[in-house]
Design a protein around this motif. Sequence first.
Motif, PDB file in Angstrom:
ATOM      1  N   LEU A   1     -40.997-102.764  33.887  1.00 59.70           N
ATOM      2  CA  LEU A   1     -41.622-102.795  35.209  1.00 59.70           C
ATOM      3  C   LEU A   1     -40.573-102.639  36.310  1.00 59.70           C
ATOM      4  N   TRP A   2     -39.479-103.369  36.157  1.00 53.26           N
ATOM      5  CA  TRP A   2     -38.383-103.297  37.133  1.00 53.26           C
ATOM      6  C   TRP A   2     -37.918-101.854  37.283  1.00 53.26           C
ATOM      7  N   LYS A   3     -37.696-101.228  36.100  1.00 49.56           N
ATOM      8  CA  LYS A   3     -37.185 -99.854  36.072  1.00 49.56           C
ATOM      9  C   LYS A   3     -38.164 -98.907  36.746  1.00 49.56           C
ATOM     10  N   ASP A   4     -39.443 -99.109  36.422  1.00 55.20           N
ATOM     11  CA  ASP A   4     -40.475 -98.221  36.943  1.00 55.20           C
ATOM     12  C   ASP A   4     -40.548 -98.311  38.470  1.00 55.20           C
ATOM     13  N   VAL A   5     -40.615 -99.537  38.995  1.00 56.68           N
ATOM     14  CA  VAL A   5     -40.767 -99.690  40.450  1.00 56.68           C
ATOM     15  C   VAL A   5     -39.484 -99.250  41.166  1.00 56.68           C
ATOM     16  N   LYS A   6     -38.348 -99.613  40.580  1.00 58.85           N
ATOM     17  CA  LYS A   6     -37.093 -99.228  41.239  1.00 58.85           C
ATOM     18  C   LYS A   6     -36.864 -97.716  41.193  1.00 58.85           C
ATOM     19  N   SER A   7     -37.338 -97.063  40.138  1.00 57.53           N
ATOM     20  CA  SER A   7     -37.211 -95.598  40.094  1.00 57.53           C
ATOM     21  C   SER A   7     -38.049 -94.977  41.200  1.00 57.53           C
ATOM     22  N   SER A   8     -39.265 -95.495  41.397  1.00 59.95           N
ATOM     23  CA  SER A   8     -40.115 -94.968  42.479  1.00 59.95           C
ATOM     24  C   SER A   8     -39.460 -95.236  43.825  1.00 59.95           C
TER      25      SER A   8
END
Length: 427
Positions: A98-105
């Motif tokens: 989740l962290w990766k996903d939101v931070k990538s966006s």
Amino acid sequence: MKRNDFFKTAFGSLALAGITGFRSRQIVDDPFRPEWPGTGPDDEQFWKILRAQFPLTDERAYLNTGGLGASPYAVIDAVKSKMDELEKICETGHSEELWKDVKSSAAALLGCDPGEVAFTRNATEGINIVCNGLPLKRGDEMITTTHEHVGNSVPWLALLQREGIVIKLFEPSVESAQENIDRIAKLVTKRTRLISVPHATTTVGLVLPIKALSEFARSKNIWLFVDGAQTAGMFPFNLHELGCDAYATSGHKWILGPKETGLLYVRKDMLDVIQPKFTGAYSADDFSLAKNAMKFHPSAQRYEFGTVSIPLRFGLGAAIKFMQRIGMENVWKRDQALSARLFKGLREIPYVKVLSPTDDTTRSALITIQHEKMTYLELQSHLDKFKLRTRGVGEGGVNGLRISTHIYNSVEEVDRVLEATRSAWRG
Ligand SMILES: Cc1ncc(COP(=O)(O)O)c(C=O)c1O
């Protein structure tokens, strides 16, 4: 895809329901529907459908995104569903994925690397991390504007009181970008360590020349911090290209995320310069009390600590994706079209003085006015009667009224502001 085909496939008949005022939640709940195509800033039909993605009441025109953004159903539902999911099992829900996903966006929105982004609760928290983390000591000087928001004033004043830093001020010019650089240059001394400016001023929405300021600051070996509370989600930009050392923004203004969300960017090579002062779970990569050893997380995650609200971060991710689906270029074209109409119309009204820049390359979607015959609070009360939500600006002694226009606003709402302002004084 042509716009008409798009309406049929992406929104189907629900789109028409949106036009007639029916608020459909299904439209925004479908994560598998096609990407939203780009649309023109003058395509009122598209923007009307977009407005139907928000629970925002039609009872009054909401023109204070600079203060707080209205969230679409996509965001509200993301927060609620994540909360429902997690409360059933009573887990924090923290996950690398989740962290990766939101931070990538977030990184795609801001133009940086995911590892340079930290979650915060608001822009002010990001500002505090930078302010308290930079190695500034007694007598070190910083330069900032006379138009700072309280959130980018009090942390530095606290540092002045506690550590004895020196704060020097310049009045931002709405006339010329070069003039602002010159005003800063005049304040630089051997003790100057930092320039702290807003990307766009909260007062009159002046966009400062960050790229040129970065070059200037670097040539003098000075850090540049940017308070971006008013720009992330308003227009596209790339932090790597802008070149500042750190940038803090809110998730709950122009990005339209859940309230109490924010993002902090710290350029990779500044991570070891801006020291994390609040730390705990997630801040360290490796630690051992027994060995008296600890290594901070290699990324900006080092500024995060402890249990946080996963539903809020999940909602922030949904908000960024919502904006990206529209496309930041399209968001800006629309915001700019509305604010340009407002700007032009206000300039034609007797006794009204528009304080925002005339040059549309330095003007944002925040338009601030004064009335020669009324105080800004009197004008605000007058507009209130027309159900127009604006924001008074006391900062920097501006004493003006600020009107924000964002993607859920309409030409009709802008015209209502113009009509109501015209009627404020018939003398
Ligand atoms: C320029 C600027 N900086 C900081 C803030 C504070 O933002 P937050 O409430 O997210 O901390 C604001 C809020 O209006 C702002 O306009």
